[in-house]
Scaffold this active site. Structure first.
Site, PDB file in Angstrom:
ATOM      1  N   TRP A  33       0.838  -1.211   0.000  1.00 23.39           N
ATOM      2  CA  TRP A  33       0.000   0.000   0.000  1.00 23.39           C
ATOM      3  C   TRP A  33       0.870   1.258   0.000  1.00 23.39           C
ATOM      4  O   TRP A  33       2.011   1.235   0.475  1.00 23.39           O
ATOM      5  CB  TRP A  33      -0.954   0.008   1.201  1.00 23.39           C
ATOM      6  CG  TRP A  33      -0.301   0.037   2.550  1.00 23.39           C
ATOM      7  CD1 TRP A  33       0.069  -1.029   3.309  1.00 23.39           C
ATOM      8  CD2 TRP A  33       0.077   1.204   3.317  1.00 23.39           C
ATOM      9  NE1 TRP A  33       0.656  -0.608   4.486  1.00 23.39           N
ATOM     10  CE2 TRP A  33       0.662   0.751   4.524  1.00 23.39           C
ATOM     11  CE3 TRP A  33      -0.028   2.583   3.105  1.00 23.39           C
ATOM     12  CZ2 TRP A  33       1.135   1.627   5.501  1.00 23.39           C
ATOM     13  CZ3 TRP A  33       0.445   3.453   4.083  1.00 23.39           C
ATOM     14  CH2 TRP A  33       1.030   2.965   5.264  1.00 23.39           C
ATOM     15  N   GLU A  76       7.207   8.547  13.987  1.00 26.08           N
ATOM     16  CA  GLU A  76       7.442   7.937  12.663  1.00 26.08           C
ATOM     17  C   GLU A  76       8.294   8.852  11.792  1.00 26.08           C
ATOM     18  O   GLU A  76       9.150   8.393  11.035  1.00 26.08           O
ATOM     19  CB  GLU A  76       6.112   7.663  11.953  1.00 26.08           C
ATOM     20  CG  GLU A  76       5.210   6.634  12.624  1.00 26.08           C
ATOM     21  CD  GLU A  76       5.679   5.188  12.440  1.00 26.08           C
ATOM     22  OE1 GLU A  76       6.631   4.947  11.677  1.00 26.08           O
ATOM     23  OE2 GLU A  76       5.097   4.302  13.093  1.00 26.08           O
ATOM     24  N   GLU A 113       8.909   1.781   6.349  1.00 28.33           N
ATOM     25  CA  GLU A 113       8.563   2.651   7.472  1.00 28.33           C
ATOM     26  C   GLU A 113       8.241   4.083   7.010  1.00 28.33           C
ATOM     27  O   GLU A 113       7.401   4.748   7.592  1.00 28.33           O
ATOM     28  CB  GLU A 113       9.719   2.699   8.488  1.00 28.33           C
ATOM     29  CG  GLU A 113       9.848   1.466   9.352  1.00 28.33           C
ATOM     30  CD  GLU A 113       8.756   1.382  10.414  1.00 28.33           C
ATOM     31  OE1 GLU A 113       8.154   2.414  10.747  1.00 28.33           O
ATOM     32  OE2 GLU A 113       8.492   0.273  10.897  1.00 28.33           O
ATOM     33  N   HIS A 116       4.738   5.413   6.785  1.00 25.26           N
ATOM     34  CA  HIS A 116       3.913   5.646   7.977  1.00 25.26           C
ATOM     35  C   HIS A 116       3.826   7.135   8.320  1.00 25.26           C
ATOM     36  O   HIS A 116       2.740   7.678   8.503  1.00 25.26           O
ATOM     37  CB  HIS A 116       4.459   4.861   9.183  1.00 25.26           C
ATOM     38  CG  HIS A 116       4.533   3.383   8.950  1.00 25.26           C
ATOM     39  ND1 HIS A 116       5.201   2.511   9.774  1.00 25.26           N
ATOM     40  CD2 HIS A 116       4.011   2.617   7.958  1.00 25.26           C
ATOM     41  CE1 HIS A 116       5.088   1.284   9.317  1.00 25.26           C
ATOM     42  NE2 HIS A 116       4.383   1.322   8.208  1.00 25.26           N
ATOM     43  N   GLU A 166       9.017  -2.519  17.759  1.00 24.90           N
ATOM     44  CA  GLU A 166       8.054  -2.732  16.669  1.00 24.90           C
ATOM     45  C   GLU A 166       6.732  -3.261  17.219  1.00 24.90           C
ATOM     46  O   GLU A 166       5.666  -2.905  16.724  1.00 24.90           O
ATOM     47  CB  GLU A 166       8.617  -3.715  15.627  1.00 24.90           C
ATOM     48  CG  GLU A 166       9.824  -3.198  14.859  1.00 24.90           C
ATOM     49  CD  GLU A 166       9.471  -2.171  13.782  1.00 24.90           C
ATOM     50  OE1 GLU A 166       8.331  -1.709  13.700  1.00 24.90           O
ATOM     51  OE2 GLU A 166      10.395  -1.810  13.020  1.00 24.90           O
ATOM     52  N   THR A 169       4.876  -0.311  18.854  1.00 22.60           N
ATOM     53  CA  THR A 169       4.187   0.570  17.883  1.00 22.60           C
ATOM     54  C   THR A 169       2.988  -0.147  17.272  1.00 22.60           C
ATOM     55  O   THR A 169       1.977   0.480  16.978  1.00 22.60           O
ATOM     56  CB  THR A 169       5.127   1.068  16.762  1.00 22.60           C
ATOM     57  OG1 THR A 169       5.879  -0.032  16.272  1.00 22.60           O
ATOM     58  CG2 THR A 169       6.073   2.135  17.233  1.00 22.60           C
ATOM     59  N   ASP A 198       2.029  -3.443   9.288  1.00 23.43           N
ATOM     60  CA  ASP A 198       3.456  -3.333   8.910  1.00 23.43           C
ATOM     61  C   ASP A 198       4.334  -3.536  10.133  1.00 23.43           C
ATOM     62  O   ASP A 198       5.339  -4.247  10.092  1.00 23.43           O
ATOM     63  CB  ASP A 198       3.775  -1.927   8.356  1.00 23.43           C
ATOM     64  CG  ASP A 198       3.323  -1.730   6.913  1.00 23.43           C
ATOM     65  OD1 ASP A 198       2.651  -2.613   6.367  1.00 23.43           O
ATOM     66  OD2 ASP A 198       3.652  -0.660   6.347  1.00 23.43           O
ATOM     67  N   GLU A 199       3.957  -2.874  11.234  1.00 24.58           N
ATOM     68  CA  GLU A 199       4.775  -2.948  12.456  1.00 24.58           C
ATOM     69  C   GLU A 199       4.857  -4.398  12.938  1.00 24.58           C
ATOM     70  O   GLU A 199       5.909  -4.837  13.414  1.00 24.58           O
ATOM     71  CB  GLU A 199       4.209  -2.069  13.580  1.00 24.58           C
ATOM     72  CG  GLU A 199       3.930  -0.616  13.204  1.00 24.58           C
ATOM     73  CD  GLU A 199       5.155   0.229  12.909  1.00 24.58           C
ATOM     74  OE1 GLU A 199       6.250  -0.329  12.720  1.00 24.58           O
ATOM     75  OE2 GLU A 199       5.012   1.471  12.846  1.00 24.58           O
ATOM     76  N   HIS A 202       7.346  -6.304  10.882  1.00 22.35           N
ATOM     77  CA  HIS A 202       8.709  -5.909  11.268  1.00 22.35           C
ATOM     78  C   HIS A 202       9.109  -6.542  12.602  1.00 22.35           C
ATOM     79  O   HIS A 202      10.236  -6.992  12.777  1.00 22.35           O
ATOM     80  CB  HIS A 202       8.824  -4.380  11.361  1.00 22.35           C
ATOM     81  CG  HIS A 202       8.574  -3.692  10.049  1.00 22.35           C
ATOM     82  ND1 HIS A 202       8.293  -2.346   9.949  1.00 22.35           N
ATOM     83  CD2 HIS A 202       8.555  -4.167   8.778  1.00 22.35           C
ATOM     84  CE1 HIS A 202       8.125  -2.027   8.664  1.00 22.35           C
ATOM     85  NE2 HIS A 202       8.275  -3.117   7.940  1.00 22.35           N
TER      86      HIS A 202
HETATM   87 FE   FE2 Z   1       8.200   0.210  12.950  1.00 28.36          FE
HETATM   88 FE   FE2 Z   2       6.363   2.742  11.695  1.00 27.17          FE
END
Ligand code: FE2
Ligand code: FE2
Length: 331
Positions: A33, A76, A113, A116, A166, A169, A198-199, A202
């Site tokens: 995305w 971020e 990242e 974000h 990670e 977050t 996403d976090e 990660h």
């Molecule tokens: Fe992150």
């Molecule tokens: Fe992030």
């Protein structure tokens, strides 16, 4: 052999596996995305109508919510600090030709990242609820102030830190998304939820790095983990300040705010530690040196100790105000 050399050797030994980690835990640029998938398309005729809708929906959200979203965004946005820090870690060698897997990882992780802060910043700007200039000043201060997370250039400590952070977050973006949904702000809810996703990827990657290192050097790894927990995992934005404020002053106020809202709490810290202890099977480590055994036992007892402290913790209930959300927010 010195600790530093052992760690370098371990990093080099694992390096051929990093390509596989990237395939497993990152998403190719063409498939992932982008901020524009969630925000009004400025080339479209309906742009202004969509912006009006964003601004209407934004009015439903309260003061502490905006403070938290602003601080999450700024955290971020300070990505240059994190990339330059990680690039400097022992074994992540960007100068050793383009083929070093670790530096490729850091670049690709940074690239994910970066979206974000981009999407959140644009949303805040369009929402009309925050003083964007004050937000920008804080962001510039934070990048300029850097951070000190106590990891030095040690890859073991840095991967403990990123495994922890990670997941932290992930939790906070997920909760902010839920609160937005409760206030019928579907767009913001979707954005926060997808960032949280996403976090999580990660987090899964970094905890795998640590697990792999654990397979090679359990004694060194468990001691590095215990060292990090002894000095506490500080948040990456711990130097947060407002315009005219002193370094770190805004961070404490913001974390009280996040704690009050239930976006990120002392109990979450303990829960993350328990998860890491479990995944890395700290309790089952054997054939350790005396210091390694001490570290293992410390880590296994720590969640209970921290839980008792978390129960006793008191947070000021007074309403803190911030320049970021001065103009529009109702208290
Ligand atoms: Fe992150
Ligand atoms: Fe992030």
């Amino acid at each position: 052999m010195s600790i530093k050399n052992v760690r370098l050797e371990v990093m080099q030994a694992i390096e051929p596996q990093v390509k596989g980690f990237m395939e497993e835990f990152l998403i190719p640029t063409e498939n992932i995305w982008q901020p524009t998938d969630f925000l009004p398309d400025s080339q479209s005729e309906s742009f202004f109508d969509e912006v009006v809708q964003i601004r209407e929906e934004a009015k439903e959200l309260g003061y502490d919510f905006w403070v938290t979203l602003v601080a999450d965004t700024i955290t971020e946005e300070a990505l240059p600090t994190y990339e330059s820090w990680l690039m400097d870690v022992e074994g992540i060698d960007q100068h050793n030709g383009k083929e070093n897997g670790w530096s490729k990882w850091v670049r690709a992780w940074t690239a994910e990242e970066n979206r974000h802060g981009d999407v959140l910043n644009k949303y805040l700007y369009l929402s009309g609820r925050v003083n964007m200039r004050e937000v920008e000043i804080t962001t510039q201060h934070l990048i300029s102030d850097g951070f000190d997370i106590g990891t030095d250039r040690d890859p073991y400590k840095n991967f403990v830190y990123t495994s922890f952070q990670e997941l932290a977050t992930n939790i906070s973006h997920k909760r902010v998304g839920k609160m937005a949904k409760q206030k019928s702000n579907g767009l913001l809810a979707k954005m926060c939820t997808i960032i949280a996703g996403d976090e999580m990827r990660h987090h899964l990657a970094y905890r795998e790095f640590v697990k792999t290192i654990m397979g090679q050097d359990p004694d060194g790894m468990v001691q590095a983990f215990a060292d990090m927990m002894k000095r506490k995992i500080v948040m990456p934005a711990h130097f947060l300040r407002e315009s005219g404020g002193s370094i770190g002053a805004a961070f404490e106020h913001f974390s009280n705010c996040a704690q009050k809202l239930g976006v990120y709490t002392a109990q979450d810290y303990v829960d993350i530690l328990k998860k890491l202890n479990g995944y890395w099977e700290i309790g089952n480590l054997s054939s350790l040196s005396e210091q390694g055994e001490k570290a293992r036992d410390y880590l296994m007892k720590l969640p209970e100790r921290l839980e008792r402290i978390a129960e006793r913790m008191k947070f000021p209930q007074t309403q803190q105000t911030f320049k970021w959300v001065e103009a529009n927010g109702s208290l």
